[in-house]
Design a protein around this motif. Structure first.
Motif, PDB file in Angstrom:
ATOM      1  N   THR A  45       0.838  -1.202   0.000  1.00  0.00           N
ATOM      2  CA  THR A  45       0.000   0.000   0.000  1.00  0.00           C
ATOM      3  C   THR A  45       0.871   1.250   0.000  1.00  0.00           C
ATOM      4  N   ARG A  46       0.575   2.183  -0.916  1.00  0.00           N
ATOM      5  CA  ARG A  46       1.297   3.452  -0.934  1.00  0.00           C
ATOM      6  C   ARG A  46       0.793   4.329   0.214  1.00  0.00           C
ATOM      7  N   LEU A  47       1.718   4.888   0.965  1.00  0.00           N
ATOM      8  CA  LEU A  47       1.385   5.763   2.083  1.00  0.00           C
ATOM      9  C   LEU A  47       1.377   7.224   1.633  1.00  0.00           C
ATOM     10  N   PRO A  48       0.691   8.089   2.350  1.00  0.00           N
ATOM     11  CA  PRO A  48       0.700   9.509   1.971  1.00  0.00           C
ATOM     12  C   PRO A  48       2.115  10.067   2.000  1.00  0.00           C
ATOM     13  N   SER A  49       2.363  11.063   1.207  1.00  0.00           N
ATOM     14  CA  SER A  49       3.662  11.723   1.264  1.00  0.00           C
ATOM     15  C   SER A  49       3.816  12.384   2.628  1.00  0.00           C
ATOM     16  N   SER A  50       5.036  12.737   2.982  1.00  0.00           N
ATOM     17  CA  SER A  50       5.253  13.372   4.275  1.00  0.00           C
ATOM     18  C   SER A  50       4.479  14.681   4.371  1.00  0.00           C
ATOM     19  N   ARG A  51       4.368  15.408   3.235  1.00  0.00           N
ATOM     20  CA  ARG A  51       3.612  16.657   3.244  1.00  0.00           C
ATOM     21  C   ARG A  51       2.128  16.375   3.506  1.00  0.00           C
ATOM     22  N   ASP A  52       1.576  15.349   2.815  1.00  0.00           N
ATOM     23  CA  ASP A  52       0.164  15.004   3.009  1.00  0.00           C
ATOM     24  C   ASP A  52      -0.081  14.477   4.420  1.00  0.00           C
TER      25      ASP A  52
END
Length: 501
Positions: A45-52
């Motif tokens: 699963t792709r996780l949100p970017s650090s900014r998101d």
């Protein structure tokens, strides 16, 4: 590409970060790991970017990056250059195994297999939600605002150093290597007048385990153990569970009475320093008479020093163990009342052959007492923090006792009590006859929690005279007076013959 549905999914998976709870990184890391292990975040699963992630949870960008760095370091997340962060595919969700649905498979008859506790055993429990009660006049807890957290944290850090960690594992080593036992012998027991060697001290997980070990070693069918009435239920329960006959012994203003009934006992359990629950300190004359009686009748005393060293003027009477020349007293105490019950550090002082057998029994239960807590507590004593905390506790308890007494004189002028000289409890005798259980629930409904006197009685005809115990060690000083005002209203409203509109 982010969508509103995308944001909603992550907001449901991730917690609302609370600024005043544990560190933000810990909260987020725990949420991610929990979701992965429960199968809600499958591998890949792709996780949100650090900014998101920062935007979704309200933390800083740096905190979000630190969360991912930690998850990568611990093998939960893969960091793919120029692609982002993904759940590691090697993680196996921990799912509950489904029971076999075969109708021919029957579970064991657990009731017939187990040796259940005596259904007559009663535990003096308090509501699990006692922390939410506004006026908790209860005993056995500590005031976290008075705890020297900075000094304890300093000792804890020292206990985590490499040399100290190497001493955590003490199994098979000589009992003389215990740093905590050494400090108890040097700094704690001498203040109770007790001289002991390393082979005469056993560390336990608190007084509760001490009760169980002593009952297991000495109690059996036909054994008679005398306990105070009113008194602490837990040792009574431990001795009863092992088949002993427990004989209730009356208490007066000098402590356990030396009556003809004592001659029937093989062992005596008592709390000489501050009798539970009345708070009475056993007089010097009564102590000497008790020791002479056990010598004459070949008996042994279990001395429970529940709240040692808190005599407000610092001049407490020596423990029974200190004046026992015949080695007929087994002494037990703990660091729980002064430090915290959650530390689970108790100890027994007895002749070396007794300690040897208790140690073997303890080995059947646990391999060793947690070494990290031992070393932290030993350093805390060694560096003088324990002595300073003890002096502060005496001063704080004396001030609280005075405030409590003054409030009681105003709110319940016809009630009787003896001014405490030490400890953290006051035994209050209300005027007239009261239904203590009804009074207890009425008080709890108004946010006032106390221990009803009949919670310490085994014999139905024990004269507790509508008594109750007020603990003042954990309630904030500023809440004592208003709490007693509320208690006075409850008591007055429940007086027999009171007309309520």
């Amino acid at each position: 590409m982010r969508t509103s549905q995308h944001d909603l999914m992550w907001r449901q998976l991730l917690p609302t970060v609370r600024k005043h709870d544990e560190p933000l990184q810990v909260q987020l890391c725990t949420a991610f790991v929990t979701a992965m292990l429960e199968g809600r975040l499958p591998g890949g699963t792709r996780l949100p970017s650090s900014r998101d992630l920062a935007m979704l949870t309200g933390v800083s960008r740096n905190t979000a990056m630190l969360v991912y760095e930690r998850l990568v370091a611990e093998g939960y997340v893969d960091a793919r250059p120029r692609d982002g962060f993904f759940v590691c595919g090697a993680i196996t969700p921990t799912q509950n195994a489904q029971p076999n649905a075969d109708q021919h498979c029957q579970p064991p008859d657990w009731a017939s297999r187990m040796l259940a506790c005596d259904p007559q055993i009663v535990w003096a429990e308090r509501p699990p939600s006692w922390r939410d009660v506004r006026y908790p006049f209860i005993y056995g807890q500590f005031d976290p605002k008075q705890f020297p957290l900075t000094q304890w944290r300093q000792c804890s850090r020292q206990a985590l150093e490499v040399k100290a960690v190497d001493r955590w594992w003490q199994e098979g080593e000589s009992v003389g290597t215990s740093q905590l036992i050494d400090q108890l012998i040097r700094r704690v027991l001498p203040r109770r007048g007790i001289a002991a060697t390393h082979d005469q001290v056993l560390l336990t997980l608190g007084r509760q385990q001490s009760f169980y070990l002593l009952a297991r070693l000495f109690a059996r069918s036909g054994t008679v153990v005398g306990v105070e009435e009113p008194g602490f239920r837990d040792p009574r329960n431990a001795f009863t569970h092992e088949g002993a006959q427990v004989l209730s012994l009356p208490v007066d203003e000098q402590g356990m009475q030396v009556s003809p009934a004592l001659a029937r006992c093989d062992y005596l359990y008592c709390t000489p320093a501050y009798q539970c629950p009345t708070g009475v300190t056993m007089s010097q004359g009564r102590r000497q008479a008790l020791l002479e009686h056990v010598q004459l009748h070949d008996q042994v005393i279990f001395e429970d020093d529940d709240d040692p060293e808190t005599e407000y003027d610092g001049r407490a009477l020596p423990a029974l163990k200190a004046i026992d020349s015949a080695q007929r007293v087994i002494y037990l105490s703990s660091l729980s009342k002064l430090l915290s019950p959650g530390l689970g550090i108790g100890y027994i002082v007895a002749p070396a052959p007794v300690i040897e057998q208790l140690r073997k029994l303890q080995r059947l239960m646990i391999r060793q007492i947690p070494g990290n807590n031992q070393i932290t507590a030993a350093l805390f004593i060694q560096q003088g923090h324990y002595d300073r905390l003890l002096q502060q506790a005496r001063e704080n308890l004396q001030q609280r006792a005075a405030t409590l007494a003054n409030a009681l004189r105003d709110a319940l002028p016809d009630a009787e009590f003896a001014m405490p000289s030490g400890g953290a409890t006051l035994w209050l005798k209300l005027a007239g006859q009261h239904d203590l259980l009804s009074l207890y629930y009425a008080g709890a409904a108004k946010g006032v929690l106390f221990d009803p006197g009949n919670a310490f009685c085994h014999e139905p005809d024990t004269l507790v005279q509508s008594s109750l115990r007020l603990g003042f060690g954990s309630i904030a000083h500023a809440l004592i007076a208003p709490g007693i005002v509320e208690l006075g209203r409850v008591v007055n409203a429940k007086r027999p013959g009171t007309v309520r509109g």
